[in-house]
Design a protein around this motif. Structure first.
Motif, PDB file in Angstrom:
ATOM      1  N   PRO A 330       0.816  -1.206   0.000  1.00  0.00           N
ATOM      2  CA  PRO A 330       0.000   0.000   0.000  1.00  0.00           C
ATOM      3  C   PRO A 330       0.858   1.268   0.000  1.00  0.00           C
ATOM      4  N   PHE A 332       0.368   5.866  -0.100  1.00  0.00           N
ATOM      5  CA  PHE A 332      -0.584   6.862   0.421  1.00  0.00           C
ATOM      6  C   PHE A 332      -0.321   8.247  -0.159  1.00  0.00           C
ATOM      7  N   ARG A 333      -1.382   8.970  -0.426  1.00  0.00           N
ATOM      8  CA  ARG A 333      -1.282  10.389  -0.810  1.00  0.00           C
ATOM      9  C   ARG A 333      -2.397  11.140  -0.096  1.00  0.00           C
ATOM     10  N   ALA A 344      -6.687   7.933  -1.495  1.00  0.00           N
ATOM     11  CA  ALA A 344      -5.687   8.308  -0.493  1.00  0.00           C
ATOM     12  C   ALA A 344      -4.832   7.101  -0.113  1.00  0.00           C
ATOM     13  N   GLU A 345      -5.381   5.910  -0.314  1.00  0.00           N
ATOM     14  CA  GLU A 345      -4.641   4.665  -0.027  1.00  0.00           C
ATOM     15  C   GLU A 345      -4.816   3.740  -1.223  1.00  0.00           C
ATOM     16  N   TRP A 347      -2.624   0.559  -3.903  1.00  0.00           N
ATOM     17  CA  TRP A 347      -1.543  -0.432  -3.929  1.00  0.00           C
ATOM     18  C   TRP A 347      -0.670  -0.239  -5.160  1.00  0.00           C
ATOM     19  N   ARG A 561     -10.427   4.752   0.420  1.00  0.00           N
ATOM     20  CA  ARG A 561     -10.150   5.904   1.286  1.00  0.00           C
ATOM     21  C   ARG A 561      -9.951   7.138   0.434  1.00  0.00           C
ATOM     22  N   TYR A 562     -10.733   8.174   0.720  1.00  0.00           N
ATOM     23  CA  TYR A 562     -10.599   9.433  -0.007  1.00  0.00           C
ATOM     24  C   TYR A 562     -11.038  10.565   0.922  1.00  0.00           C
TER      25      TYR A 562
END
Lengths: 568, 568
Positions: A330, A332-333, A344-345, A347, A561-562
């Motif tokens: 994973p 992340f941004r 936001a997460e 792979w 996730r956002y």
């Protein structure tokens, strides 16, 4: 332990031995639906076998004036359902027929009457378990619900045809990824999730910290048990002085040893109390600060730590030791993007190869993408048919084309020339095309979808728009970077040969205005036994979008996730 | 692009075709050392072949008065080195022989003189690349360095024999994991890393947040550009009033339309300025608060978010839809443990099976552990030999024993009885044994290492020491939990049948003093189509410790994270 109704393992095993192989799930007594209906004969050859099956009712209906019920049961092992027939004498039918009901049944497989769609059906003799569903309350009772609606029910949506098919396709792509790299001698390396390096020197990152929870704990504690006031501390200090004086007096007056030790003990207690109060008086609510800034030495790792945006720099340390490696994990941004293309997460797959240059990198990336496409055609054809039916008529043809057509390879300079030509010919882009720009999604898709109608690898990008670690070409204007553009999603892969020359990379870091110190370990790879190497990154969800034809990235990851959303 | 010295691909490929198969790396022109020295004949049959090889010099020495050099070259593809011989006329030998130097060479494979250890060696004709290493500065120049010392050089330690062998064993165990579950029809599901659920209701968690960085950004901005004072706002308000009056006057005096619009425009500017100032005056430095508490609605996900401690609860949503699933991903604990057994970031494998009970769970877990042991014996024997030589003489025998011996299965009650008997017999434990305690590591290891001398599965634990989601047994005192204990590490796996009965699990959550609301989604799995299911978790690093016999968990993960430490 164990279901009292379960016959001995030997008896059950005997039920489901077909052509010498057991049909049943290796770790339960059920036969997966796939083992029945996905046989070349659709399961017809299994007629007469007694089996147990379990799953969730997709649709059910009572027939023959309530004398029996047809259930379409799915267990997620394949897109197809098993047709199950239950007589009214066996179980209360009105519960069974509700969509979402879980059933576990035992019965005999039979060939249905001529003209039926199914090749096999299960005539139930015993119902082992019913997990009922109240249709008035079940959040996803209907079989057709919008993907957007389903996002509000991430815990139940894998029970739908689409999301379970996506889960199988995603699983297949993940295992294809491991299989591809393992077959080619790459080692899977777990790069860190919590990192103190920032790969690109840009991009919003999530912080991983215990400072806030520690501060909240302290705040709560200070409210329950307020810190001492200055007067409290003064009083304690006074006590120490007094006790000290008493000890001195006793000693001076040659008191008994017992009396002296008793008063020394009291002095000790008073001193301990004072030092405790002094310590507690120092406690300040809130996040610890030093010189006006947050004091990260108090954080869990004694420094500021973030969630990784890429494992590339770290995996290079392994490539420069064991040659061929990849990560799959994973990333992340913390960007406030509300698009259908960002999470936001997400792979990423990031291989890295030593003793290899940009040409080798392109060869590897192309072979990998082709392998995944071939794998899906081979192992997930039924799921792909569902996608073709529901979301993207062309998705199977696209997989076939990509798995068999050599990718076009053009330099960035050539790509810009082609786009400029298109503009002259009347094509309109929102963003102007000129040498030096970062190609926008509209440009990338035009190249792959309109000009070449197949995957395109664009290489040798202007150094100004690429990261410091990409190898500077001899023209000093471009770097040995490459992007793979594919129809439907645009950029699928970004990679480069890495700058292995110590002086050059040091200069590039300085040129980019980055500090050298955090990269000392990265420079060490160039200081000691440096080697030509390259690698790339594939956004795994992009690949799932490309394969399935689904539009929104939030529907191809189990728990999206956002901004504003992180359910479960 | 491309090395100018590279001969055409066809010519290189022809160099390395042996028995119809290419020896060379699929995406570079080098032949991996493994493809040469790991053949059954030790590579002797390849004599006469012209190849390219690359790697890092483990040891080198000049011979024959400096007329040639022997290099032991390793590329990480296997523990063995390739012996390389370079004549002084071909390259400057003093650089080549330094430990850590990277070399890429072309030459002909020859059988060494009688009596040599190697079965094959490479006589170099051309040196294609040298990445030098200054022995005075190289942080890991010696070949024998303590594992503790190497932890301060995580970016270079994969170049050592031990850490590269661990990397290959870890890789093998990871791929064995995927292969095992894929062969048995499980789907790999990516559970979330950032989570808003707390699996066990306990354990320190890391927070994932953007609040601190946003606050720091704002603080900096407010220093550079201070917020307006009250006087500033008042002045702006006065300007609006004045401009408004001017507009009114012009309208009353029937001024020209142009004059009126000009003054309306000025009024508009003044109003905009005022509202901007009012907004900026509201900005407060620091982390946003509401009612004295941190205002998490301002955080990235609009609520408090953490790094996952387990994917189990989330993966259950998939098991209750597609039957057989597993996760394999990073998990986190913000515990201040400084032991050789704990990490803040570690990898877990968590399968979950529907229509299966505790017995099935044990069968699956036992089969999985055996599969991994067999896989290592099959694919990593040379690396295991290195471990046996350097760290744990018995590690290969242990793998053999575990892969072939049925695991002992005893109830918790029986385990306690056996331990109590041992105490009566004179065995001393630090922690007293009695029914109801959580078994300590000393108890677990005594059971597996001393009493049974093989893996032991302990099942049916007291409910008081286990999590709310474990299925309550009919005795109402124990739950259907199981732990697998193995020699060397103690607990390797923990699992349970999950409570599928809605009323029971609701009651258990309440009994544990946990709030119901955060578990509503989890309860939904029991409300709608509930199903018997079970699963377990394996700490992946524990498995690597078990396999290798290495003592400290920090040495079996590429980038260890623990209190005060998160390098790279």
């Amino acid at each position: 332990m164990g279901d009292p109704a379960t016959p001995p393992a030997s008896e059950l095993a005997a039920m489901t031995i077909v052509d010498g192989a057991s049909l049943k799930h290796p770790f339960s007594d059920r036969v997966p639906v796939r083992s029945i209906v996905c046989r070349p004969d659709g399961g017809a050859g299994l007629a007469g076998n007694r089996i147990r099956a379990g799953g969730w009712v997709k649709t059910g209906r009572e027939q023959g004036k309530g004398s029996f019920a047809f259930l379409e049961v799915n267990d997620g092992s394949c897109p197809a359902n098993l047709q199950v027939i239950v007589d009214a004498g066996v179980e209360e039918l009105s519960t069974l027929v509700q969509t979402g009901t879980c059933v576990s049944v035992e019965g005999v497989l039979k060939v249905p009457p001529e003209g039926a769609k199914q090749k096999i059906e299960l005539r139930v003799e015993r119902v082992l378990h019913v997990g009922p569903t109240d249709p008035a309350k079940y959040p996803i009772p209907k079989t057709k619900l919008s993907l957007e609606f389903l996002r509000d029910h991430v815990h139940l949506r894998p029970r739908t045809n689409t999301i379970s098919a996506v889960a199988r396709i995603r699983n297949a792509l993940a295992f294809a990824t491991h299989s591809f790299f393992q077959e080619h001698g790459f080692l899977y390396v777990h790069t860190p999730i919590i990192t103190t390096s920032d790969c690109e020197g840009a991009g919003e990152m999530f912080q991983a910290t215990t400072l806030i929870s520690e501060a909240e704990k302290l705040d709560k504690e200070l409210i329950e048990n307020p810190p001492p006031t200055e007067a409290d501390v003064e009083a304690a200090r006074l006590t120490v002085t007094q006790r000290g004086e008493i000890v001195a007096q006793l000693k001076a007056s040659k008191a008994t040893r017992d009396d002296i030790s008793a008063s020394v003990a009291e002095l000790k207690v008073a001193k301990e109390n004072l030092s405790r109060l002094v310590e507690r008086a120092k406690l300040k609510p809130g996040i610890p600060k030093k010189d006006g800034k947050i004091d990260y030495t108090q954080d869990f790792f004694a420094r500021q730590a973030f969630l990784t945006v890429s494992g590339q720099l770290q995996v290079e340390t392994y490539a420069c030791a064991v040659t061929s490696v990849y990560t799959f994990g994973p990333t992340f941004r913390a960007e406030h993007s509300h698009t259908s293309r960002h999470l936001a997460e997400f792979w990423m797959v990031e291989p890295e190869i030593a003793f290899a240059d940009l040409q080798d990198d392109m060869n590897c990336a192309e072979a990998y993408v082709k392998y995944m496409c071939g794998w899906l055609l081979d192992k997930c054809y039924d799921d792909m048919e569902l996608m073709a039916k529901l979301y993207d008529k062309g998705c199977i043809d696209r997989l076939r084309m990509v798995s068999s057509t050599p990718f076009e390879r053009i330099s960035y300079t050539e790509a810009v020339r082609l786009l400029e030509e298109a503009v002259k010919g009347g094509k309109e882009f929102e963003k102007d095309v000129e040498w030096g720009i970062d190609l926008a999604s509209e440009h990338e898709r035009y190249l792959t979808e309109d000009i070449f109608k197949k995957p395109v690898i664009v290489y040798n990008y202007p150094k100004g728009i690429k990261a410091f670690y990409m190898r500077l070409n001899d023209d000093s204007k471009t770097v040995a970077a490459m992007d793979i553009l594919v129809p439907k999603v645009g950029e699928l892969i970004g990679g480069s040969q890495r700058e292995e020359r110590y002086e050059v990379i040091q200069r590039r870091i300085a040129e980019m205005g980055l500090p050298l110190e955090p990269y000392e370990w990265y420079l060490d790879l160039r200081r000691y036994g440096t080697v030509k190497h390259c690698g790339f990154g594939l956004g795994f969800e992009r690949m799932v979008l490309f394969a399935t034809g689904i539009d929104n990235i939030r529907d191809v990851i189990p728990f999206p996730r956002y901004p504003g959303r992180a359910d479960l």
